[in-house]
Design an enzyme around this catalytic site. Sequence first.
Site, mmCIF file in Angstrom:
data_model
loop_
_atom_site.group_PDB
_atom_site.id
_atom_site.type_symbol
_atom_site.label_atom_id
_atom_site.label_comp_id
_atom_site.label_asym_id
_atom_site.label_seq_id
_atom_site.Cartn_x
_atom_site.Cartn_y
_atom_site.Cartn_z
ATOM 1 N N HIS A 149 36.296 47.647 7.358
ATOM 2 C CA HIS A 149 35.705 48.500 8.406
ATOM 3 C C HIS A 149 36.251 48.162 9.802
ATOM 4 O O HIS A 149 36.115 48.946 10.722
ATOM 5 C CB HIS A 149 34.172 48.467 8.353
ATOM 6 C CG HIS A 149 33.537 47.247 8.948
ATOM 7 N ND1 HIS A 149 32.976 46.246 8.195
ATOM 8 C CD2 HIS A 149 33.357 46.869 10.231
ATOM 9 C CE1 HIS A 149 32.475 45.320 8.989
ATOM 10 N NE2 HIS A 149 32.701 45.675 10.237
ATOM 11 N N ASP A 195 34.336 46.624 1.130
ATOM 12 C CA ASP A 195 34.693 46.399 2.531
ATOM 13 C C ASP A 195 35.620 45.186 2.645
ATOM 14 O O ASP A 195 35.224 44.117 3.101
ATOM 15 C CB ASP A 195 33.391 46.186 3.325
ATOM 16 C CG ASP A 195 33.644 46.141 4.819
ATOM 17 O OD1 ASP A 195 34.741 46.507 5.249
ATOM 18 O OD2 ASP A 195 32.726 45.719 5.558
ATOM 19 N N GLY A 288 30.838 41.200 15.435
ATOM 20 C CA GLY A 288 32.014 40.421 15.824
ATOM 21 C C GLY A 288 32.353 39.362 14.777
ATOM 22 O O GLY A 288 33.439 38.804 14.774
ATOM 23 N N SER A 290 32.265 40.074 11.574
ATOM 24 C CA SER A 290 32.783 40.798 10.414
ATOM 25 C C SER A 290 34.170 40.311 10.034
ATOM 26 O O SER A 290 34.994 40.030 10.903
ATOM 27 C CB SER A 290 32.910 42.285 10.725
ATOM 28 O OG SER A 290 31.672 42.870 10.494
ATOM 29 N N GLY A 291 34.413 40.264 8.739
ATOM 30 C CA GLY A 291 35.714 39.829 8.250
ATOM 31 C C GLY A 291 35.802 38.331 8.124
ATOM 32 O O GLY A 291 36.725 37.805 7.503
HETATM 33 N N1 ARG Z 1 29.324 44.649 10.995
HETATM 34 C C1 ARG Z 1 29.309 43.486 11.827
HETATM 35 C C2 ARG Z 1 30.675 43.327 12.462
HETATM 36 O O1 ARG Z 1 31.391 44.281 12.478
HETATM 37 C C3 ARG Z 1 28.854 42.260 11.099
HETATM 38 C C4 ARG Z 1 27.413 42.340 10.941
HETATM 39 C C5 ARG Z 1 26.822 41.224 10.243
HETATM 40 N N2 ARG Z 1 25.429 41.395 10.461
HETATM 41 C C6 ARG Z 1 24.487 40.606 9.986
HETATM 42 N N3 ARG Z 1 23.269 40.812 10.298
HETATM 43 N N4 ARG Z 1 24.797 39.633 9.175
HETATM 44 O O2 ARG Z 1 30.997 42.328 13.052
#
Ligand code: ARG
Length: 572
Positions: A149, A195, A288, A290-291
């Site tokens: 994503h 993802d 932030g 993510s990944g």
């Molecule tokens: N989608 C988020 C990103 O792009 C990560 C979210 C993780 N959220 C959580 N509650 N663990 O960085």
Amino acid sequence: MLLATLLLLLLLPLPEPWSAHGHPLYMRLPPSTLQVLSAQGTQALQAAQRSALWALKRVAMELQLRLHECRGPGHPRPQVPLLQDPPEPGPCGERQPGPANVTRAHGRIMGGSVAPPGAWPWLVRLQLGGQPLCGGVLVAASWVLTAAHCFVGASNELLWTVVLAEGPQGEPAEEVPVNRILPHPKFDPQTFQSDLALVQLWTPVSPAGAARPVCLPQASPEPPAGTPCAIAGWGALFEDGPEAEAVREARVPLLSPDTCQRALGPGLRPSSMLCAGYLAGGIDSCQGDSGGPLTCSEPGPRPKEVLFGVTSWGDGCGEPGKPGVYTRVAVFKDWLQEQMSAAPSTREPSCRELLAGEPSEEYPADVDLLCAFYARRCLVPEGACARLARQQCLQRRRRCGGSQPIPRPRRAALAGAHAAGPAAGRAGAARRAPRAAARGPGPGPPRCPGLEPLRQKLAALQGSHAWILQVPSERLAMHFQEVLADLSSKTLTGLFRAWVRAGLGGRRVAFSSLVGLEPATLAQSLPRLLVQALQAFRSAALAEGKPSGLEVGRKGTVSGLQPPREPTAPRS
Ligand code: ARG
């Protein structure tokens, strides 16, 4: 394996004779035997493809090295990662012993606690136009795993860079351009299913640096619910909060699929997602992150960190009853292996690769090698097919933003050099073959001896192995449909002439062979049958690729062999 097959064959029921007017004429091998043959054939095909890939890879590697040598010591590393490194069997997932207490079970909420420098040698930062957007995890010298994503609406690899981990003494982090982004083909931006994305670095990380790959899950099962695993990243300290200045880390327990589903509803697909965290809320990954990695340590004399999750999504950050969601890496391990070990010639060249070989470069052999992808179905290195492939390559390069024409094939440049003796006039020679002219006047030996033969060898190999390389791996199965033995044709060795029909990835072949009908003779005739089937596919593929010549099509027959007439069913 072969022994097992032979044993199996001995146990197989004997084929039923096909009789006409009471006289058996033909005999079909029973489906169970055909199945055994098919399984063996599929294995033979896979082995053939593997060895073709290796042969290509070896020559490509020689070529790359030669090129590197010719460019001289001033050139640090091959600039085009033509040779993909499969995930190294070497050490992975090892953390510096460093200052202990790196992750406490209860650190500060959301961000956990600040990680000591170098604590997570595989943690990288993905930057778009210099702006940190996502985390990532180094899984091999040239490969970073991250969330797909992160690239929604920003899939141009030229805009991305990867900042590697800093060293334990705070050694500055290296920034590496991205060569290629491979989002999982099943990634769904609506549901966040699959993802995951692999990012190929432009240059592999140096073993002298601080960055180290994490281990990917292998055969071992995922750790059970309750296992305390680690998350790390530069993500926000709380929802909508500021990004962290330094890497933060936290321990989060894995939760069971039931708990995850109950907490997060149907959006949580346990088959490809796992969740981790505290139902009481508090400690969690956030925007932030993510990944980034969710790793669990595998006990042993040298404990290893294994990547079981990649940070994917959440409902807010650290909200009570809303654990964080991570892509289940173990489910995708085959895809990961496949992508990272794919032969260079099977991948479309990336924009960065195509734009790297500027005509001003002295030895742009890389470009020809890169364009080999488009010519992979061409049977000969010269000719209409190869010219078309070059056009395609050129077009793609233009779409990438390259305005310069792709340099002519190396051979033409060399010919120019040889023709351009002092009498030929330097200006003309320079215009026609600037790189060749750069070698100085006179025919003299080219400055990179041995390069051209290697390139020819590569092209020849590509041609001769095209028949097997062009079969997509998911269609790499041999299917024996029929083996019909002529009972009147028994040879001295007890074998019978047989008509064989088999299929491979949409292509069908038919050929005649010799088979035994007793368990022992049948087992003996098996290897010959397999070799013949492989040969038949090869000639069918070659003939199909030729503009004229043998008519061997999808339903075609192989030259010179005609099937015996189908026996008519006995009338009563
Ligand atoms: N989608 C988020 C990103 O792009 C990560 C979210 C993780 N959220 C959580 N509650 N663990 O960085």
